[in-house]
Design a protein around this motif. Structure first.
Motif, PDB file in Angstrom:
ATOM      1  N   PRO A   1       0.861  -1.174  -0.003  1.00 47.09           N
ATOM      2  CA  PRO A   1       0.124   0.045   0.093  1.00 47.09           C
ATOM      3  C   PRO A   1       0.914   1.176   0.065  1.00 47.09           C
ATOM      4  O   PRO A   1       1.845   1.605   1.057  1.00 47.09           O
ATOM      5  N   PHE A   2       0.552   2.013  -0.849  1.00 49.04           N
ATOM      6  CA  PHE A   2       1.382   3.361  -1.087  1.00 49.04           C
ATOM      7  C   PHE A   2       0.349   4.633  -0.820  1.00 49.04           C
ATOM      8  O   PHE A   2       0.486   5.609  -0.500  1.00 49.04           O
ATOM      9  N   LEU A   3      -0.983   4.431  -1.349  1.00 56.81           N
ATOM     10  CA  LEU A   3      -2.042   5.362  -1.321  1.00 56.81           C
ATOM     11  C   LEU A   3      -2.516   5.223   0.199  1.00 56.81           C
ATOM     12  O   LEU A   3      -2.825   3.937   0.547  1.00 56.81           O
ATOM     13  N   GLY A   4      -2.992   6.244   0.851  1.00 53.92           N
ATOM     14  CA  GLY A   4      -3.634   6.248   2.064  1.00 53.92           C
ATOM     15  C   GLY A   4      -3.063   7.337   2.875  1.00 53.92           C
ATOM     16  O   GLY A   4      -2.198   8.096   2.585  1.00 53.92           O
ATOM     17  N   ILE A   5      -3.823   7.598   4.057  1.00 57.16           N
ATOM     18  CA  ILE A   5      -3.653   8.818   4.968  1.00 57.16           C
ATOM     19  C   ILE A   5      -2.829   8.095   6.308  1.00 57.16           C
ATOM     20  O   ILE A   5      -3.112   7.304   6.752  1.00 57.16           O
ATOM     21  N   SER A   6      -1.462   8.554   6.265  1.00 53.91           N
ATOM     22  CA  SER A   6      -0.671   8.415   7.514  1.00 53.91           C
ATOM     23  C   SER A   6      -1.097   9.200   8.765  1.00 53.91           C
ATOM     24  O   SER A   6      -1.713  10.113   8.587  1.00 53.91           O
ATOM     25  N   PHE A   7      -0.532   8.730  10.126  1.00 53.84           N
ATOM     26  CA  PHE A   7      -0.844   9.443  11.121  1.00 53.84           C
ATOM     27  C   PHE A   7      -0.255  10.887  10.761  1.00 53.84           C
ATOM     28  O   PHE A   7      -0.982  11.932  11.215  1.00 53.84           O
ATOM     29  N   GLY A   8       1.010  11.268  10.179  1.00 49.95           N
ATOM     30  CA  GLY A   8       1.520  12.396   9.897  1.00 49.95           C
ATOM     31  C   GLY A   8       0.486  13.037   9.143  1.00 49.95           C
ATOM     32  O   GLY A   8       0.431  14.447   9.010  1.00 49.95           O
ATOM     33  N   ASP A   9      -0.158  12.312   8.167  1.00 51.52           N
ATOM     34  CA  ASP A   9      -0.895  13.081   7.208  1.00 51.52           C
ATOM     35  C   ASP A   9      -2.230  13.705   7.853  1.00 51.52           C
ATOM     36  O   ASP A   9      -2.611  14.643   7.744  1.00 51.52           O
ATOM     37  N   GLU A  10      -2.644  12.600   8.841  1.00 49.29           N
ATOM     38  CA  GLU A  10      -3.743  13.410   9.711  1.00 49.29           C
ATOM     39  C   GLU A  10      -3.518  14.469  10.358  1.00 49.29           C
ATOM     40  O   GLU A  10      -4.546  15.661  10.215  1.00 49.29           O
ATOM     41  N   GLN A  11      -2.190  14.830  11.065  1.00 54.50           N
ATOM     42  CA  GLN A  11      -1.970  15.659  11.704  1.00 54.50           C
ATOM     43  C   GLN A  11      -1.736  17.141  10.735  1.00 54.50           C
ATOM     44  O   GLN A  11      -2.354  18.087  11.060  1.00 54.50           O
ATOM     45  N   MET A  12      -1.289  16.739   9.314  1.00 54.60           N
ATOM     46  CA  MET A  12      -1.222  17.887   8.476  1.00 54.60           C
ATOM     47  C   MET A  12      -2.601  18.326   8.265  1.00 54.60           C
ATOM     48  O   MET A  12      -2.829  19.598   7.919  1.00 54.60           O
ATOM     49  N   ILE A  13      -3.261  17.359   7.864  1.00 52.67           N
ATOM     50  CA  ILE A  13      -4.838  17.958   7.388  1.00 52.67           C
ATOM     51  C   ILE A  13      -5.536  18.751   8.467  1.00 52.67           C
ATOM     52  O   ILE A  13      -6.067  19.715   8.174  1.00 52.67           O
ATOM     53  N   GLU A  14      -5.341  18.053   9.821  1.00 49.46           N
ATOM     54  CA  GLU A  14      -5.860  19.009  10.751  1.00 49.46           C
ATOM     55  C   GLU A  14      -5.428  20.437  10.932  1.00 49.46           C
ATOM     56  O   GLU A  14      -5.970  21.506  10.966  1.00 49.46           O
ATOM     57  N   GLU A  15      -4.085  20.576  10.862  1.00 52.00           N
ATOM     58  CA  GLU A  15      -3.488  21.776  10.909  1.00 52.00           C
ATOM     59  C   GLU A  15      -3.723  22.708   9.810  1.00 52.00           C
ATOM     60  O   GLU A  15      -4.104  23.998   9.885  1.00 52.00           O
ATOM     61  N   THR A  16      -3.896  22.262   8.497  1.00 52.39           N
ATOM     62  CA  THR A  16      -4.117  22.910   7.375  1.00 52.39           C
ATOM     63  C   THR A  16      -5.715  23.503   7.419  1.00 52.39           C
ATOM     64  O   THR A  16      -5.674  24.850   7.235  1.00 52.39           O
ATOM     65  N   ILE A  17      -6.539  22.558   7.965  1.00 50.20           N
ATOM     66  CA  ILE A  17      -7.942  23.239   8.063  1.00 50.20           C
ATOM     67  C   ILE A  17      -8.177  24.056   8.998  1.00 50.20           C
ATOM     68  O   ILE A  17      -8.675  25.302   9.078  1.00 50.20           O
ATOM     69  N   SER A  18      -7.357  23.936  10.169  1.00 47.06           N
ATOM     70  CA  SER A  18      -7.325  24.792  11.333  1.00 47.06           C
ATOM     71  C   SER A  18      -6.667  26.152  10.743  1.00 47.06           C
ATOM     72  O   SER A  18      -7.360  27.353  11.001  1.00 47.06           O
ATOM     73  N   ASP A  19      -5.535  26.136  10.105  1.00 49.27           N
ATOM     74  CA  ASP A  19      -5.181  27.342   9.607  1.00 49.27           C
ATOM     75  C   ASP A  19      -5.776  28.090   8.800  1.00 49.27           C
ATOM     76  O   ASP A  19      -5.999  29.375   8.604  1.00 49.27           O
ATOM     77  N   TYR A  20      -6.299  27.745   7.663  1.00 49.52           N
ATOM     78  CA  TYR A  20      -7.385  27.905   6.879  1.00 49.52           C
ATOM     79  C   TYR A  20      -8.620  28.644   7.530  1.00 49.52           C
ATOM     80  O   TYR A  20      -9.040  29.790   7.220  1.00 49.52           O
ATOM     81  N   LEU A  21      -9.224  28.116   8.756  1.00 49.68           N
ATOM     82  CA  LEU A  21     -10.347  28.792   9.420  1.00 49.68           C
ATOM     83  C   LEU A  21      -9.819  29.960  10.157  1.00 49.68           C
ATOM     84  O   LEU A  21     -10.473  31.014  10.309  1.00 49.68           O
ATOM     85  N   ILE A  22      -8.602  29.909  10.612  1.00 50.22           N
ATOM     86  CA  ILE A  22      -7.888  31.020  11.488  1.00 50.22           C
ATOM     87  C   ILE A  22      -7.838  32.246  10.419  1.00 50.22           C
ATOM     88  O   ILE A  22      -8.203  33.185  10.826  1.00 50.22           O
ATOM     89  N   ASP A  23      -7.124  31.862   9.368  1.00 48.86           N
ATOM     90  CA  ASP A  23      -7.298  32.763   8.333  1.00 48.86           C
ATOM     91  C   ASP A  23      -8.421  33.533   7.949  1.00 48.86           C
ATOM     92  O   ASP A  23      -8.602  34.788   7.696  1.00 48.86           O
ATOM     93  N   VAL A  24      -9.575  32.640   7.667  1.00 47.17           N
ATOM     94  CA  VAL A  24     -10.904  33.172   7.552  1.00 47.17           C
ATOM     95  C   VAL A  24     -11.521  34.121   8.790  1.00 47.17           C
ATOM     96  O   VAL A  24     -11.642  35.194   8.452  1.00 47.17           O
TER      97      VAL A  24
END
Length: 158
Positions: A130-153
């Motif tokens: 398996p090479f496609l999928g979401i790792s634990f680090g990816d999950e953290q990045m996704i949460e941070e990106t969404i958080s940053d996006y909403l804070i910018d808004v």
């Protein structure tokens, strides 16, 4: 008696912007897509799946037939064909290569039939890597990106 008057215009404005941002997450999804493609490509260098488990090593016969010793890397085409697409509120990470699913999920000898010379396709078992999928680090990045996006808004509220 003390009376405090509160003008909730700013709060309502902020909530409205958050609602709009939630309904249109495209900027966040595009950023997440770029980061997930990078993360997926990096897993090829580490020979690990998104769950952190090492991929099965190449068989001795595969080692004879290919250039390198790392699984899923011969000429780098599979790694280089990882991409993403954003449509609406959906983000998809994928490979356009026909054999990508076989590498992701594996295949048993002969699973795809036989050649004209009656040889099995594939000629041997292919373990899933398996090479496609979401790792634990990816999950953290996704949460941070969404958080940053909403804070910018919210920071745009005046």
């Amino acid at each position: 008696m003390i009376e405090v008057k509160f003008d909730n215009k700013t709060v309502l404005q902020a909530l409205g912007k958050l609602a709009n941002a939630s309904a249109n997450p495209r900027p966040a999804l595009l950023s997440i897509g770029e980061d997930l493609v990078k993360s997926t490509k990096n897993r090829f260098n580490e020979s690990r799946g998104p769950d952190g488990k090492a991929w099965a090593p190449n068989s001795p016969l595969t080692l004879i037939r290919k250039r390198g010793t790392k699984p899923l890397i011969d000429n780098g085409i599979l790694r280089d064909q990882i991409s993403y697409a954003e449509e609406g509120n959906t983000l998809t990470i994928f490979s356009t290569l026909e054999y990508a699913a076989t590498q992701q999920f594996g295949a048993k000898k002969g699973a795809f039939g036989r050649t004209k010379r009656n040889a099995p396709i594939p000629w041997g078992d292919i373990p899933s890597r398996p090479f496609l999928g979401i790792s634990f680090g990816d999950e953290q990045m996704i949460e941070e990106t969404i958080s940053d996006y909403l804070i910018d808004v919210l920071n745009q509220v005046k």
